[in-house]
Design a protein around this motif. Structure first.
Motif: not given
Lengths: 312, 317
Positions: A146-147, A185-202, A228-232
């Motif tokens: 997701f984004k 959470p108050h700052a910008e870093s990581g605010a508009q990143d593309y993220c992915s969650i792998d099955r190994k992290q679950m 979040v946007e574009d959840v796939l």
């Protein structure tokens, strides 16, 4: 309690000073009205609202700090309706699923608010997005991508079909708890990143999943709207059945071997001569397919004898 | 004077305004202005531009000969049109004389059409298509039996080349391509049209393309036979020849029309794998060891290859 709120607001001011007049005037308004904290009649509804926001966020911060169970009441305000989207394809996973994500119905984000009253959308800093698959269809998840849009933490809950019983929805379990997406959470870093969650992290194996729920949290009052946007959801790719390709493809692997010599016959040059002949034949068939205007012969076995003509 | 000097063709679109240039008595004055005017009046620019374009398209080995042929065909077109105009004014009384003239004219048209068709190889599809179109238009103006009274150039009503002329074109193409008449006879049986039929453009194009491709195919088959045959004997062993032909037949039978594109691509890959050097070597050694003994001569090989090709040609109907 009042002093804690004041501290929070001071912190917000120092961090958000350069984020525009709007934030500042809001907080300034709160700050100004500290003397009339108890006097609710003089406060405007907007001031009440912002106080409430700060309270809720503070509560959540404390909850997070203490590591207690998430302060999400499971009561009113949530309507978890599982819609069943139409899926025209077959139940099997297709190649497009692997590249573009499984077709799932994403419901609009539901924001938590206290008290059950309908207030402004971004009330509590907690939001829930449900992604459900068509009925009867389950997926073994490989990745969720997701984004991010100003979400600080994300939790993933999965509804898995229990292996015993076929009917019923299945049980919910938490696959990922409060994974941070933004370092501050108050700052910008990581605010508009593309993220992915792998099955190994679950924590649990995301197999036979029928619904996915993403719980988004943004405790900072700097970002009132988040999501979040574009959840796939990407399924586990199964190895494709090779089938009829294998026999002649494997024969091609033998090309590296030395060609058996057979006197004066040179197979390579013979093959070079044969292939243009095949290509020329293909040209003819292609042309005959494209130019199909008929001359218009209506004879029966070469004769136009009227006795042979029929009405049909 | 201008009317006498310029004769415009009314029928075919291929020949530009033909000029019978006669230098006027007073136009030889000095100065570049008058020269340029003269050239513009004569229409030489268009003429040369057309010739150069045709040359670039055809890229002949003999440019001078090509240009000579081009201009002579243009001149023939002009003369024919002028002859036709004058003929329309006459009242017809001798049909045989007219027919004789008509057949000679047909022959001329045929020669010109064949010249056009020879310009580009069939692999250059757009140039080839243009030339086929030009040849078709040329042959469509073939003289019919009678003539109209209103003086228009005689034309087949509704368009189309007459079947006899079309068949003759195909036969000439095959002969020029080096295909012996016996080999091309079955192909012509499938493609020919009767004399009373009017051939539309699609059928004409298909027939011409098939004949051009067939002549290439037969040439390739002859070279293939030269590859397969033993150098000392001059004849090829029957076994390997049959193996090669069966490989080709299997490859040709692979593709069907009704397949979706991805399956078609797959089948093409499979067919080409059958003709890979390794497969062929394997097949040929096996055939040599276990196949029928004896030799196969060139003619038989050629006929067998031609039969493979012709069996895939659609019959004109």
């Amino acid at each position: 309690m009042f002093r804690l709120c004041l501290m929070l607001q001071w912190q917000a001011i120092t961090y958000f000073f350069f984020f525009g007049n709007i934030c500042f005037t809001m907080l300034h308004g709160n700050f100004e009205s500290k003397t009339s904290w108890r006097d609710e009649t003089t406060q405007t509804s907007q001031e009440k609202l912002h106080k409430l926001i700060n309270c809720c966020r503070f509560l959540d911060l404390i909850a997070r700090a203490t590591g207690a169970a998430s302060a999400i009441p499971t009561a009113s305000g949530w309507s978890v309706v599982v819609e069943h989207a139409q899926d025209g394809g077959d139940a099997k996973m297709s190649a497009s699923d692997v590249t573009r994500g499984v077709a799932c119905a994403l419901k609009p984000p539901v924001f938590l608010h206290f008290g059950g009253s309908e207030m402004q959308a971004s009330c509590s800093g907690v939001c829930v997005i449900d992604a459900s698959l068509p009925p009867g269809k389950t997926v073994n998840i490989e990745t969720i991508t997701f984004k991010n849009f100003y979400t600080a933490l994300v939790s993933v809950r999965l509804r898995r079909r229990s292996p015993g019983r076929e009917g019923g929805g299945g049980e919910w379990c938490t696959a990922l708890r409060d994974r941070p997406l933004m370092t501050n959470p108050h700052a910008e870093s990581g605010a508009q990143d593309y993220c992915s969650i792998d099955r190994k992290q679950m924590r649990v194996e995301p197999d036979d999943v029928s619904s996915v729920r993403l719980v988004l949290k943004q405790p900072s009052c700097a970002w009132l709207t988040f999501g979040v946007e574009d959840v796939l959801l990407f399924p586990r790719a199964q190895p494709e059945p090779v089938g009829e390709l294998s026999d002649w493809l494997s024969a091609l692997n033998l090309v590296e071997q030395r060609l058996p010599t057979q006197g004066s016959l040179d197979a390579a040059s013979v093959s070079c001569r044969l292939q243009p002949m095949w290509a020329l034949s293909e040209v003819t068939t292609r042309s005959s397919r494209s130019h199909t205007a008929p001359v218009g012969r209506f004879d029966v076995d070469g004769s136009y004898d009227i006795n042979l003509l029929s009405l049909t | 004077m201008a009317d006498r000097e310029k004769r415009r063709s009314t029928g075919s679109g291929t020949s530009p305004a033909a000029i019978v240039a006669e230098p006027g008595p007073s136009s030889k004055s000095s100065g570049t202005g008058s020269d340029r005017e003269f050239l513009a009046q004569a229409g030489v620019g268009e003429l040369l531009r057309g010739a150069l374009l045709k040359m670039v398209e055809a890229r002949p080995d003999d440019p001078v000969g090509f240009l000579a042929d081009h201009f002579s065909s243009l001149a023939a077109a002009v003369m024919e049109n002028s002859g036709q105009d004058s003929k329309d004014l006459r009242v017809s009384d001798a049909p045989s004389g007219e027919e004789g003239g008509g057949s000679a004219r047909n022959q001329q048209r045929l020669n010109r059409a064949l010249w056009h068709l020879r310009l580009a190889h069939h692999s250059q599809s757009s140039a080839f298509c243009n030339n086929v179109r030009v040849a078709y238009d040329l042959l469509s103006l073939a003289a019919p039996i009678g003539h109209t009274d209103d003086g228009d150039p005689l034309r087949v009503a509704g368009g189309g080349v007459s079947g006899g002329l079309y068949t003759q074109t195909l036969r000439c193409l095959c002969d020029e391509g080096g295909v012996p008449a016996s080999t091309s006879a079955p192909l012509l049986c499938r493609l020919h049209c009767h004399d009373h039929e009017a051939v539309p453009y699609g059928v004409f194009h298909h027939g011409v393309l098939t004949c051009a491709v067939f002549s290439d195919y037969i040439r390739q088959a002859q070279r293939l036979y030269a590859q397969v045959c033993q150098p000392d004997e001059g004849l090829a062993l029957r076994g390997p020849c049959l193996a090669v032909l069966s490989a080709l037949r299997e490859a040709l039978e692979m593709s069907h029309d009704a397949d979706p594109p991805n399956v078609k691509a797959l089948r093409r890959l499979e067919a080409s794998a059958k003709m890979s050097p390794h497969q062929l070597a394997h097949a040929m050694t096996e055939a040599q060891a276990r196949g029928p003994a004896g030799h196969m001569d060139a003619k038989e090989f050629e006929n067998a290859a031609a039969e493979l090709f012709i069996s895939r040609v659609k019959v004109v109907s």
